[in-house]
Design an enzyme around this catalytic site. Structure first.
Site, PDB file in Angstrom:
ATOM      1  N   ALA A  66       0.863  -1.178   0.000  1.00  0.00           N
ATOM      2  CA  ALA A  66       0.000   0.000   0.000  1.00  0.00           C
ATOM      3  C   ALA A  66       0.898   1.226   0.000  1.00  0.00           C
ATOM      4  CB  ALA A  66      -0.874  -0.012   1.243  1.00  0.00           C
ATOM      5  N   GLY A 111       0.471  -5.070   0.483  1.00  0.00           N
ATOM      6  CA  GLY A 111      -0.598  -5.106  -0.520  1.00  0.00           C
ATOM      7  C   GLY A 111      -0.187  -5.772  -1.823  1.00  0.00           C
ATOM      8  N   GLU A 114      -0.623  -9.326  -1.220  1.00  0.00           N
ATOM      9  CA  GLU A 114      -2.065  -9.570  -1.078  1.00  0.00           C
ATOM     10  C   GLU A 114      -2.762  -9.610  -2.440  1.00  0.00           C
ATOM     11  OE1 GLU A 114      -2.090  -6.398   1.857  1.00  0.00           O
ATOM     12  OE2 GLU A 114      -3.196  -7.701   3.216  1.00  0.00           O
ATOM     13  N   GLU A 134       4.039  -5.213   7.334  1.00  0.00           N
ATOM     14  CA  GLU A 134       3.230  -4.204   8.035  1.00  0.00           C
ATOM     15  C   GLU A 134       3.611  -4.077   9.507  1.00  0.00           C
ATOM     16  OE1 GLU A 134       2.093  -6.401   5.859  1.00  0.00           O
ATOM     17  OE2 GLU A 134       0.665  -5.437   4.503  1.00  0.00           O
TER      18      GLU A 134
HETATM   19  N1  CO8 Z   1       4.589   3.305  -0.483  1.00  0.00           N
HETATM   20  C1  CO8 Z   1       5.018   4.464  -0.986  1.00  0.00           C
HETATM   21  N2  CO8 Z   1       6.236   4.626  -1.552  1.00  0.00           N
HETATM   22  C2  CO8 Z   1       7.048   3.554  -1.609  1.00  0.00           C
HETATM   23  C3  CO8 Z   1       6.664   2.301  -1.105  1.00  0.00           C
HETATM   24  C4  CO8 Z   1       5.364   2.189  -0.526  1.00  0.00           C
HETATM   25  N3  CO8 Z   1       4.894   1.027  -0.057  1.00  0.00           N
HETATM   26  N4  CO8 Z   1       7.684   1.430  -1.292  1.00  0.00           N
HETATM   27  C5  CO8 Z   1       8.670   2.129  -1.890  1.00  0.00           C
HETATM   28  N5  CO8 Z   1       8.292   3.399  -2.084  1.00  0.00           N
HETATM   29  C6  CO8 Z   1       9.078   4.486  -2.703  1.00  0.00           C
HETATM   30  C7  CO8 Z   1      10.197   4.939  -1.783  1.00  0.00           C
HETATM   31  O1  CO8 Z   1       9.714   5.853  -0.826  1.00  0.00           O
HETATM   32  C8  CO8 Z   1      11.148   5.566  -2.779  1.00  0.00           C
HETATM   33  O2  CO8 Z   1      10.655   6.835  -3.133  1.00  0.00           O
HETATM   34  P1  CO8 Z   1      11.697   8.095  -3.282  1.00  0.00           P
HETATM   35  O3  CO8 Z   1      12.595   7.686  -4.422  1.00  0.00           O
HETATM   36  O4  CO8 Z   1      10.789   9.223  -3.612  1.00  0.00           O
HETATM   37  O5  CO8 Z   1      12.405   8.189  -1.989  1.00  0.00           O
HETATM   38  C9  CO8 Z   1      11.002   4.663  -4.012  1.00  0.00           C
HETATM   39  O6  CO8 Z   1       9.746   3.987  -3.857  1.00  0.00           O
HETATM   40  C10 CO8 Z   1      12.104   3.631  -4.108  1.00  0.00           C
HETATM   41  O7  CO8 Z   1      12.139   2.914  -2.888  1.00  0.00           O
HETATM   42  P2  CO8 Z   1      13.479   2.727  -1.998  1.00  0.00           P
HETATM   43  O8  CO8 Z   1      14.412   3.866  -2.250  1.00  0.00           O
HETATM   44  O9  CO8 Z   1      13.056   2.462  -0.602  1.00  0.00           O
HETATM   45  O10 CO8 Z   1      14.067   1.412  -2.683  1.00  0.00           O
HETATM   46  P3  CO8 Z   1      14.998   0.332  -1.974  1.00  0.00           P
HETATM   47  O11 CO8 Z   1      15.489  -0.550  -3.085  1.00  0.00           O
HETATM   48  O12 CO8 Z   1      16.005   0.957  -1.105  1.00  0.00           O
HETATM   49  O13 CO8 Z   1      13.994  -0.525  -1.039  1.00  0.00           O
HETATM   50  C11 CO8 Z   1      11.964  -1.701  -0.516  1.00  0.00           C
HETATM   51  C12 CO8 Z   1      12.953  -1.263  -1.608  1.00  0.00           C
HETATM   52  C13 CO8 Z   1      12.644  -2.710   0.421  1.00  0.00           C
HETATM   53  C14 CO8 Z   1      10.769  -2.346  -1.187  1.00  0.00           C
HETATM   54  C15 CO8 Z   1      11.530  -0.455   0.300  1.00  0.00           C
HETATM   55  O14 CO8 Z   1      11.091   0.551  -0.601  1.00  0.00           O
HETATM   56  C16 CO8 Z   1      10.398  -0.724   1.275  1.00  0.00           C
HETATM   57  O15 CO8 Z   1      10.618  -1.279   2.332  1.00  0.00           O
HETATM   58  N6  CO8 Z   1       9.178  -0.287   0.921  1.00  0.00           N
HETATM   59  C17 CO8 Z   1       8.027  -0.409   1.787  1.00  0.00           C
HETATM   60  C18 CO8 Z   1       7.515  -1.829   1.848  1.00  0.00           C
HETATM   61  C19 CO8 Z   1       6.347  -1.939   2.797  1.00  0.00           C
HETATM   62  O16 CO8 Z   1       6.451  -1.692   3.990  1.00  0.00           O
HETATM   63  N7  CO8 Z   1       5.174  -2.336   2.279  1.00  0.00           N
HETATM   64  C20 CO8 Z   1       3.966  -2.527   3.057  1.00  0.00           C
HETATM   65  C21 CO8 Z   1       3.161  -1.266   3.087  1.00  0.00           C
HETATM   66  S1  CO8 Z   1       1.728  -1.380   4.120  1.00  0.00           S
HETATM   67  C22 CO8 Z   1       0.627  -2.341   3.258  1.00  0.00           C
HETATM   68  O17 CO8 Z   1       0.909  -2.798   2.190  1.00  0.00           O
HETATM   69  C23 CO8 Z   1      -0.759  -2.645   3.746  1.00  0.00           C
HETATM   70  C24 CO8 Z   1      -1.143  -1.908   4.961  1.00  0.00           C
HETATM   71  C25 CO8 Z   1      -2.646  -1.875   5.135  1.00  0.00           C
HETATM   72  C26 CO8 Z   1      -3.222  -0.800   4.288  1.00  0.00           C
HETATM   73  C27 CO8 Z   1      -4.325  -0.101   4.952  1.00  0.00           C
HETATM   74  C28 CO8 Z   1      -4.722   1.158   4.212  1.00  0.00           C
HETATM   75  C29 CO8 Z   1      -5.739   1.959   4.954  1.00  0.00           C
END
Ligand code: CO8
Length: 263
Positions: A66, A111, A114, A134
């Site tokens: 997400a 997500g 999912e 999460e």
């Molecule tokens: N949301 C928004 N932006 C994201 C996300 C995300 N999930 N994942 C990555 N990005 C963005 C980064 O912020 C970054 O943006 P910027 O260049 O502007 O800084 C760009 O994508 C590239 O990402 P990274 O620089 O972090 O790339 P890395 O190679 O260093 O890392 C990862 C890759 C490991 C995937 C890392 O980006 C990461 O950990 N991302 C988040 C993963 C995560 O926690 N996902 C779960 C999210 S919560 C969810 O899915 C469900 C919750 C329930 C929802 C309820 C809604 C009401």
């Protein structure tokens, strides 16, 4: 139709939806899910589509979860409403009458995992990583992850992934039955397309029946499931596809399925 956050293409009866926010690793925000919901409806209304593929833009991510920027802006009620919308969209994906393959080409987190689990099965590139992280955000999954993951890999392994937030690689995902097949990224789409073409060549009536019987059977006891199988079989056998399939076998030729119930 053009979408802002996804691409929808159809070729030879095979539709492909590509999550297309590569700068945010294809994270699922509300506009993207609205696009996805509309595209699923279009696929469901197109009688000529035989198989759907979901994949992500770029070579790094399928979907990294997400959109975390967006979710920090939700209060409890907004979060619940958003979750209901996303869950119903993923349900519609799971209930599509045509088979759906997830071609996971990189991170499938939160997500992202999912939505992949709402498909019928997953093929992955060897750089793919899967997880429900999460817990690291002080949250739990909201788009069906606590429910679909234990059903797919069993409660023990699912709880370990949920409690630790760890990522597993494609090989491990394959070894625990989350992923059907792993291959180099350069081969992923060709391999998925090949399987999609094989599926698309089968009878639409029996494909729909097979999918519906497995999905519905998973929610009931074995006896009820077998009764459902008998009922659905009896509908299948009077279809034109079944007549064509059995006749083609006896005539030693390839079946040409039309996908209609009545002759
Ligand atoms: N949301 C928004 N932006 C994201 C996300 C995300 N999930 N994942 C990555 N990005 C963005 C980064 O912020 C970054 O943006 P910027 O260049 O502007 O800084 C760009 O994508 C590239 O990402 P990274 O620089 O972090 O790339 P890395 O190679 O260093 O890392 C990862 C890759 C490991 C995937 C890392 O980006 C990461 O950990 N991302 C988040 C993963 C995560 O926690 N996902 C779960 C999210 S919560 C969810 O899915 C469900 C919750 C329930 C929802 C309820 C809604 C009401």
């Amino acid at each position: 139709m053009e979408y802002e956050n996804i691409l929808l293409g159809v070729e030879d009866g095979i539709a492909t939806i590509t999550f297309n926010r590569p700068k945010a690793l294809n994270a699922l925000n509300a506009p993207l899910v609205r696009d996805l919901s509309d595209a699923i409806k279009k696929v469901s209304e197109d009688e000529d589509i035989r198989c759907l593929i979901l994949t992500g833009s770029g070579d790094k991510a399928f979907v990294a979860g997400a959109d975390i920027v967006e979710l920090t802006k939700f209060n409890s009620l907004q979060a619940k409403n958003h979750i209901h919308f996303v869950q119903s969209t993923f349900d519609n994906l799971q209930k599509l009458s045509v088979p759906v393959i997830a071609a996971v080409n990189g991170f499938a987190l939160g997500g992202g995992l999912e939505v992949a689990m709402s498909c019928d099965f997953i093929y992955a590139s060897d750089n793919a990583k899967f997880g429900l992280p999460e817990i690291n955000l002080g949250l739990i999954p909201g788009f069906g992850g606590t429910q679909r993951l234990p059903r797919m890999i069993g409660p023990n392994l699912a709880k370990e992934m949920l409690f630790t937030g760890k990522m597993i690689d494609a090989q491990e995902a394959n070894s625990i039955g989350l992923v059907n097949k792993v291959m180099p990224q350069s081969e992923l789409m060709d391999t998925v397309l090949k399987t999609a073409k094989t599926i698309a060549s089968k009878g639409k009536v029996s494909l729909r029946a097979a999918k519906q019987t497995v999905n519905s059977g998973l929610n009931v006891d074995l006896e009820t499931g077998c009764k459902m199988e008998a009922d659905i079989f009896s509908i299948c056998i009077s279809s034109e596809d079944a007549k064509e399939g059995t006749t083609a076998f006896l005539e030693k030729r390839k079946a040409e399925f039309k996908g209609t119930y009545n002759s």
